[in-house]
Design a protein around this motif. Structure first.
Motif, PDB file in Angstrom:
ATOM      1  N   UNK A 208     -22.852 -29.029  57.076  1.00 18.36           N
ATOM      2  CA  UNK A 208     -22.752 -27.602  56.856  1.00 18.36           C
ATOM      3  C   UNK A 208     -23.076 -26.957  57.967  1.00 18.36           C
ATOM      4  N   UNK A 209     -22.538 -25.744  58.063  1.00 22.81           N
ATOM      5  CA  UNK A 209     -23.030 -24.878  59.417  1.00 22.81           C
ATOM      6  C   UNK A 209     -23.871 -23.884  58.922  1.00 22.81           C
ATOM      7  N   UNK A 210     -24.261 -23.039  59.885  1.00 23.14           N
ATOM      8  CA  UNK A 210     -25.314 -21.739  59.521  1.00 23.14           C
ATOM      9  C   UNK A 210     -24.376 -20.702  58.702  1.00 23.14           C
ATOM     10  N   UNK A 211     -23.380 -20.751  58.568  1.00 23.79           N
ATOM     11  CA  UNK A 211     -22.589 -19.814  57.620  1.00 23.79           C
ATOM     12  C   UNK A 211     -22.276 -20.432  56.225  1.00 23.79           C
ATOM     13  N   UNK A 212     -22.840 -21.677  55.886  1.00 25.08           N
ATOM     14  CA  UNK A 212     -22.806 -22.354  54.571  1.00 25.08           C
ATOM     15  C   UNK A 212     -21.340 -22.719  54.550  1.00 25.08           C
ATOM     16  N   UNK A 213     -20.610 -22.886  55.724  1.00 26.37           N
ATOM     17  CA  UNK A 213     -19.307 -23.565  55.456  1.00 26.37           C
ATOM     18  C   UNK A 213     -19.563 -25.238  55.526  1.00 26.37           C
ATOM     19  N   UNK A 214     -18.739 -25.829  54.765  1.00 27.40           N
ATOM     20  CA  UNK A 214     -18.831 -27.101  54.440  1.00 27.40           C
ATOM     21  C   UNK A 214     -17.543 -27.760  54.973  1.00 27.40           C
ATOM     22  N   UNK A 215     -18.170 -29.198  55.897  1.00 24.87           N
ATOM     23  CA  UNK A 215     -16.933 -29.954  56.098  1.00 24.87           C
ATOM     24  C   UNK A 215     -17.339 -31.210  55.649  1.00 24.87           C
ATOM     25  N   UNK A 216     -16.473 -31.544  54.480  1.00 22.59           N
ATOM     26  CA  UNK A 216     -16.820 -32.559  53.620  1.00 22.59           C
ATOM     27  C   UNK A 216     -15.675 -33.726  53.903  1.00 22.59           C
ATOM     28  N   UNK A 217     -15.947 -34.984  53.870  1.00 19.96           N
ATOM     29  CA  UNK A 217     -14.916 -36.169  53.799  1.00 19.96           C
ATOM     30  C   UNK A 217     -15.397 -37.175  53.418  1.00 19.96           C
ATOM     31  N   UNK A 218     -14.590 -38.285  53.119  1.00 21.97           N
ATOM     32  CA  UNK A 218     -14.971 -39.511  52.721  1.00 21.97           C
ATOM     33  C   UNK A 218     -14.686 -40.386  53.576  1.00 21.97           C
ATOM     34  N   UNK A 219     -15.393 -41.651  53.971  1.00 21.90           N
ATOM     35  CA  UNK A 219     -15.329 -42.312  55.288  1.00 21.90           C
ATOM     36  C   UNK A 219     -15.271 -43.655  54.736  1.00 21.90           C
ATOM     37  N   UNK A 220     -15.063 -44.548  55.484  1.00 23.52           N
ATOM     38  CA  UNK A 220     -15.049 -45.999  55.394  1.00 23.52           C
ATOM     39  C   UNK A 220     -15.381 -46.569  56.794  1.00 23.52           C
ATOM     40  N   UNK A 221     -15.474 -47.995  57.005  1.00 22.91           N
ATOM     41  CA  UNK A 221     -16.138 -48.446  58.215  1.00 22.91           C
ATOM     42  C   UNK A 221     -14.936 -48.232  59.343  1.00 22.91           C
ATOM     43  N   UNK A 222     -15.487 -48.557  60.550  1.00 20.55           N
ATOM     44  CA  UNK A 222     -14.684 -48.034  61.729  1.00 20.55           C
ATOM     45  C   UNK A 222     -14.024 -46.848  61.915  1.00 20.55           C
ATOM     46  N   UNK A 223     -14.820 -45.729  61.304  1.00 18.67           N
ATOM     47  CA  UNK A 223     -14.489 -44.591  61.268  1.00 18.67           C
ATOM     48  C   UNK A 223     -13.139 -44.084  60.619  1.00 18.67           C
TER      49      UNK A 223
END
Length: 220
Positions: free
Chosen positions: A104-119
Motif C-alpha cells: 500500500x502506498x501513501x495514496x492508499x493504492x493497493x498492489x495485491x497479488x498471490x505468490x508461490x515459491x521462487x517468485x
C-alpha cells in the motif's frame, strides 16, 4: 519466530480513517523494531499496530518521511510498485505455497497479488474487495496507512492457524533519489531474513501475529 501480540477489542467499535487517530489504537502494542539489514543508513521511525475484534484484523502503519516518492502515472499496480509503500505478506504455510502480498502506498493504492515459491507472482489475482478496506493520510513529515481485513477472508485463505496466530511479513520500501536522478529503494523489514541481498520473498522473513483470545472453531 518473532511474535507480535494482536490485542482484542470490542466488536464494531473501531473505525479507520487513515490517521491512526482512533482512541482504540492506544490498546495496541507499538512495534518499532524495523531495520534494513542490507543498508548501513539509519531507518526513519516506523510504527506498526494491529488489533482484532473477532470479525476484522485492523492494521496500521505510521511512517516518518518528509520526502515521499509517489509514482502518479496511474492507479495501476505498477505505479504502486514504483512508489514508497508499506507491505504486509501473509503465508498459509512455511513452504510459502501460497502466500499473499498486500503493498500500500501513501495514496492508499493497493498492489495485491498471490505468490508461490521462487517468485512465482500472480498479479491478476486480487484480494476480495469486500474483505478489505484501506485508508491513508499524508502530512509534511509522515504518512500513515490503516487496513481492516476480514477474519473470514483470512480463514478462507487458511492464514489463521489453529492456535489463533497468523504468520506475516511486515515491510517498508523507501525510494531515494540517486545522483543520476533515478530512484532506488531501501528495503526495510521487521524480521531479518539473513539473506545476502534484499529478499522478502523467503520463509525466513516472516514473524508471527498472535491474536488474543482467538481460536479457530472446529469444523462439525
Amino acid at each position: 519466530m518473532k511474535t507480535y501480540n494482536v490485542n482484542v477489542i470490542d466488536a464494531n467499535h473501531m473505525e479507520i480513517n487513515g490517521k491512526v487517530s482512533h482512541p482504540l489504537w492506544e490498546k495496541a502494542e507499538v512495534l518499532k523494531d524495523f531495520s534494513s539489514p542490507w543498508n548501513s543508513e539509519e531507518v526513519e521511525s516506523i510504527e506498526f499496530r494491529a488489533l482484532h475484534d473477532g470479525t476484522y484484523l485492523f492494521v496500521s502503519y505510521r511512517v516518518n518521511d518528509d520526502s515521499l516518492h509517489i509514482d502518479r502515472t496511474d492507479d495501476s499496480k505498477k505505479s504502486v510498485d514504483n512508489s514508497d509503500r508499506v507491505e504486509l505478506f501473509l503465508r498459509s504455510d512455511k513452504q510459502l505455497d501460497p502466500y499473499y502480498c498486500l503493498e500500500i502506498d501513501p495514496l492508499a493504492r493497493l498492489q495485491d497479488f498471490m505468490a508461490r515459491p521462487n517468485r512465482e507472482f500472480d498479479y491478476l489475482w486480487d484480494w476480495p474487495k469486500k474483505d478489505i478496506a484501506i485508508k491513508s493520510h499524508i502530512t509534511s513529515t509522515s504518512f500513515s496507512v490503516e487496513m481492516a481485513i476480514s477474519i473470514d477472508a483470512l480463514k478462507r485463505f487458511s492464514l489463521i492457524q489453529n492456535d489463533g496466530h497468523i504468520e506475516a511479513g511486515i515491510y517498508r520500501a523507501k525510494y531515494n533519489q540517486q545522483q543520476n536522478g533515478q530512484f532506488k529503494p531501501t528495503w526495510i523489514t521487521w524480521v531479518n531474513p539473513q539473506t545476502e541481498t534484499p529478499n522478502f520473498h523467503t520463509a525466513s522473513s516472516f514473524g508471527k501475529l498472535k491474536l488474543e483470545n482467538f481460536k479457530l472453531s472446529k469444523k462439525v
